[in-house]
Scaffold this motif. Sequence first.
Motif, PDB file in Angstrom:
ATOM      1  N   ALA A 241       0.821  -1.211   0.000  1.00 27.51           N
ATOM      2  CA  ALA A 241       0.000   0.000   0.000  1.00 27.51           C
ATOM      3  C   ALA A 241       0.851   1.256   0.000  1.00 27.51           C
ATOM      4  N   ILE A 242       2.001   1.198   0.678  1.00 25.15           N
ATOM      5  CA  ILE A 242       2.924   2.334   0.680  1.00 25.15           C
ATOM      6  C   ILE A 242       3.599   2.463  -0.676  1.00 25.15           C
ATOM      7  N   GLY A 243       3.911   1.336  -1.293  1.00 19.87           N
ATOM      8  CA  GLY A 243       4.590   1.367  -2.580  1.00 19.87           C
ATOM      9  C   GLY A 243       3.738   1.953  -3.696  1.00 19.87           C
ATOM     10  N   VAL A 244       2.422   1.767  -3.606  1.00 18.98           N
ATOM     11  CA  VAL A 244       1.519   2.343  -4.616  1.00 18.98           C
ATOM     12  C   VAL A 244       0.739   3.513  -4.000  1.00 18.98           C
ATOM     13  N   GLN A 245       1.351   4.186  -3.054  1.00 15.17           N
ATOM     14  CA  GLN A 245       0.677   5.240  -2.300  1.00 15.17           C
ATOM     15  C   GLN A 245       0.044   6.326  -3.164  1.00 15.17           C
ATOM     16  N   PRO A 246       0.708   6.810  -4.233  1.00  9.16           N
ATOM     17  CA  PRO A 246       0.060   7.839  -5.055  1.00  9.16           C
ATOM     18  C   PRO A 246      -1.292   7.394  -5.611  1.00  9.16           C
ATOM     19  N   ILE A 247      -1.359   6.165  -6.108  1.00  9.24           N
ATOM     20  CA  ILE A 247      -2.604   5.647  -6.662  1.00  9.24           C
ATOM     21  C   ILE A 247      -3.603   5.373  -5.550  1.00  9.24           C
ATOM     22  N   PHE A 248      -3.143   4.787  -4.459  1.00  5.27           N
ATOM     23  CA  PHE A 248      -4.010   4.470  -3.337  1.00  5.27           C
ATOM     24  C   PHE A 248      -4.635   5.728  -2.743  1.00  5.27           C
TER      25      PHE A 248
ATOM     26  N   LEU B 235       6.078  -5.777  -8.645  1.00  9.16           N
ATOM     27  CA  LEU B 235       4.779  -5.863  -7.984  1.00  9.16           C
ATOM     28  C   LEU B 235       4.108  -4.498  -7.907  1.00  9.16           C
ATOM     29  N   PHE B 236       4.866  -3.481  -7.518  1.00 10.84           N
ATOM     30  CA  PHE B 236       4.295  -2.131  -7.423  1.00 10.84           C
ATOM     31  C   PHE B 236       3.803  -1.647  -8.788  1.00 10.84           C
ATOM     32  N   ALA B 237       4.584  -1.924  -9.836  1.00 16.54           N
ATOM     33  CA  ALA B 237       4.188  -1.495 -11.175  1.00 16.54           C
ATOM     34  C   ALA B 237       2.888  -2.174 -11.607  1.00 16.54           C
ATOM     35  N   LEU B 238       2.782  -3.471 -11.324  1.00 13.93           N
ATOM     36  CA  LEU B 238       1.576  -4.216 -11.700  1.00 13.93           C
ATOM     37  C   LEU B 238       0.342  -3.684 -10.974  1.00 13.93           C
ATOM     38  N   VAL B 239       0.465  -3.529  -9.662  1.00 18.68           N
ATOM     39  CA  VAL B 239      -0.684  -3.091  -8.865  1.00 18.68           C
ATOM     40  C   VAL B 239      -1.054  -1.647  -9.194  1.00 18.68           C
ATOM     41  N   ALA B 240      -0.045  -0.784  -9.401  1.00 20.68           N
ATOM     42  CA  ALA B 240      -0.330   0.615  -9.732  1.00 20.68           C
ATOM     43  C   ALA B 240      -1.086   0.738 -11.047  1.00 20.68           C
ATOM     44  N   ALA B 241      -0.816  -0.158 -11.986  1.00 23.29           N
ATOM     45  CA  ALA B 241      -1.500  -0.117 -13.270  1.00 23.29           C
ATOM     46  C   ALA B 241      -2.930  -0.641 -13.165  1.00 23.29           C
ATOM     47  N   LEU B 242      -3.139  -1.681 -12.350  1.00 21.74           N
ATOM     48  CA  LEU B 242      -4.442  -2.338 -12.301  1.00 21.74           C
ATOM     49  C   LEU B 242      -5.440  -1.651 -11.367  1.00 21.74           C
ATOM     50  N   LEU B 243      -4.952  -1.008 -10.300  1.00 20.41           N
ATOM     51  CA  LEU B 243      -5.870  -0.401  -9.335  1.00 20.41           C
ATOM     52  C   LEU B 243      -6.833   0.613  -9.981  1.00 20.41           C
ATOM     53  N   PRO B 244      -6.326   1.602 -10.759  1.00 15.91           N
ATOM     54  CA  PRO B 244      -7.273   2.556 -11.372  1.00 15.91           C
ATOM     55  C   PRO B 244      -8.226   1.893 -12.356  1.00 15.91           C
ATOM     56  N   MET B 245      -7.742   0.880 -13.077  1.00 15.82           N
ATOM     57  CA  MET B 245      -8.595   0.187 -14.033  1.00 15.82           C
ATOM     58  C   MET B 245      -9.715  -0.559 -13.322  1.00 15.82           C
ATOM     59  N   ILE B 246      -9.373  -1.244 -12.222  1.00 12.51           N
ATOM     60  CA  ILE B 246     -10.402  -1.974 -11.463  1.00 12.51           C
ATOM     61  C   ILE B 246     -11.394  -0.995 -10.848  1.00 12.51           C
TER      62      ILE B 246
ATOM     63  N   LEU C  70     -15.067  -1.549 -11.924  1.00 16.81           N
ATOM     64  CA  LEU C  70     -15.824  -2.300 -10.918  1.00 16.81           C
ATOM     65  C   LEU C  70     -16.146  -1.497  -9.673  1.00 16.81           C
ATOM     66  N   GLY C  71     -15.432  -0.400  -9.459  1.00 17.56           N
ATOM     67  CA  GLY C  71     -15.710   0.426  -8.297  1.00 17.56           C
ATOM     68  C   GLY C  71     -14.607   0.402  -7.250  1.00 17.56           C
ATOM     69  N   PHE C  72     -14.704   1.311  -6.308  1.00 24.84           N
ATOM     70  CA  PHE C  72     -13.700   1.496  -5.265  1.00 24.84           C
ATOM     71  C   PHE C  72     -13.516   0.240  -4.407  1.00 24.84           C
ATOM     72  N   SER C  73     -14.603  -0.383  -4.001  1.00 19.10           N
ATOM     73  CA  SER C  73     -14.517  -1.541  -3.104  1.00 19.10           C
ATOM     74  C   SER C  73     -13.774  -2.702  -3.742  1.00 19.10           C
ATOM     75  N   TRP C  74     -14.010  -2.938  -5.026  1.00 22.46           N
ATOM     76  CA  TRP C  74     -13.301  -4.014  -5.716  1.00 22.46           C
ATOM     77  C   TRP C  74     -11.809  -3.717  -5.829  1.00 22.46           C
ATOM     78  N   ALA C  75     -11.460  -2.461  -6.059  1.00 13.52           N
ATOM     79  CA  ALA C  75     -10.048  -2.101  -6.169  1.00 13.52           C
ATOM     80  C   ALA C  75      -9.317  -2.328  -4.850  1.00 13.52           C
ATOM     81  N   ILE C  76      -9.935  -1.914  -3.732  1.00 13.87           N
ATOM     82  CA  ILE C  76      -9.309  -2.121  -2.438  1.00 13.87           C
ATOM     83  C   ILE C  76      -9.286  -3.603  -2.077  1.00 13.87           C
ATOM     84  N   GLY C  77     -10.333  -4.336  -2.483  1.00 13.64           N
ATOM     85  CA  GLY C  77     -10.348  -5.777  -2.265  1.00 13.64           C
ATOM     86  C   GLY C  77      -9.223  -6.479  -3.008  1.00 13.64           C
ATOM     87  N   TYR C  78      -8.946  -6.014  -4.236  1.00 12.50           N
ATOM     88  CA  TYR C  78      -7.820  -6.571  -4.993  1.00 12.50           C
ATOM     89  C   TYR C  78      -6.505  -6.323  -4.263  1.00 12.50           C
TER      90      TYR C  78
END
Length: 390
Positions: free
Chosen positions: A23-30, A141-152, A156-164
């Motif tokens: 979560a810290i590694g993808v902090q800007p997106i989070f 890992l950070f690159a993968l999650v940072a790319a997928l979080l905004p797309m999810i 699908l919505g905020f809850s699905w992104a945080i669930g991922y």
Amino acid sequence: MNLYSHTVLRAACILIAGIAILAIGVQPIFIGLLVERLALSLAQQSAVMSAEMCGSILGTLACMPLMRRCSVRRVAFVAALALLGGNLLTAQVERLESLVAMRFVCGVGCGVLYAYAIYGLGCLQGPARSYGVLLFLQTGLFALVAALLPMIAGRLGFSWAIGYLAAWFIPVCLACFCLPRAALGPTLKGAALQGERLTLAGALSLIGMVLLQLSIYSLWGFVEGVGRNAGITSVDIGEAVSIGLLGGLPGAALPSLLGERLGRVPMILCGSLLVLLSIFMFATRIHSAVDLGLAVFLMNVGWNLALSYYMSSIVSHDPTGTLTRLIGAVQVISGAAAPTLLMLFMRDGGRQTIFLLSAGAIVLGCLAVLLIAMMGFGYKQSRSNVQKVF
């Protein structure tokens, strides 16, 4: 401990350390997702980041005392469950107070796991290689999650992104069962060479690492905001940050390929200057997603390059093992200090405070590294007869 056990423990520690700070590694997106959800101000964003980092401080400080008194495996598993549950509950929050509480819980779990894993890797043979592999894994890992979080979040919505995001902590829970039950206690054999000067060089390396982390985390959580001010969309920001995070791959790979051939000091200075260049870009030259991606790329090349050699320098200049125990804790503490200081001074200086604090920390870190070079430890690896095992 046999070779197989060492290999399993090394893999478990790398996995735990890599995901624990996700979560810290993808902090800007989070933080960007939280801003869209709760309309947080800059001061409130700093409060959320500060809560998580302060929780991490508590976790790192409590890690070793807890694991001396309790089962290492049990403590790590409880911390992993706290991370999993805290992130899942973050998806349900509606109020700032609840969000701060959840991020504090996640911070405590993160601190416990990260401090233990970093210490464990330092106690195993070949710590420089282990840290390089860890940073390489973190970057991907950070690159993968940072790319997928905004797309999810967009589809699908905020809850699905945080669930991922939370789902990544399931393998951390499983990896905890590969940890030993007994508390760690490194055994030192032999006398260290040039004891006092060696320890001073290690302490300076530790100070330099603190300043590097302070510089990065002063800016990292606000990268998304810099992109928004430049008129870049959330999806483009996510892609730019994801591509930019790939800069950590060469930054982490170079120490493994070059080793000590060019010396630690030149490589740390090179990495620090790349970070300084990225700070200048963030302050003056972000006009498009390409600019943002390039700035993040340069930051991550320099960050991973300098951090790998900082950690290697600390372990190599640590005849007693004391500084090795502090690596995880001081990384978290220095990272926590940045948003905490910004929360206090943001209203007076605005975004200029971010850039000034970040650049100033890099300059001070370079001065600490130059002192190491003046002591004669920068260009040739100092070796001791210290062997650290479990």
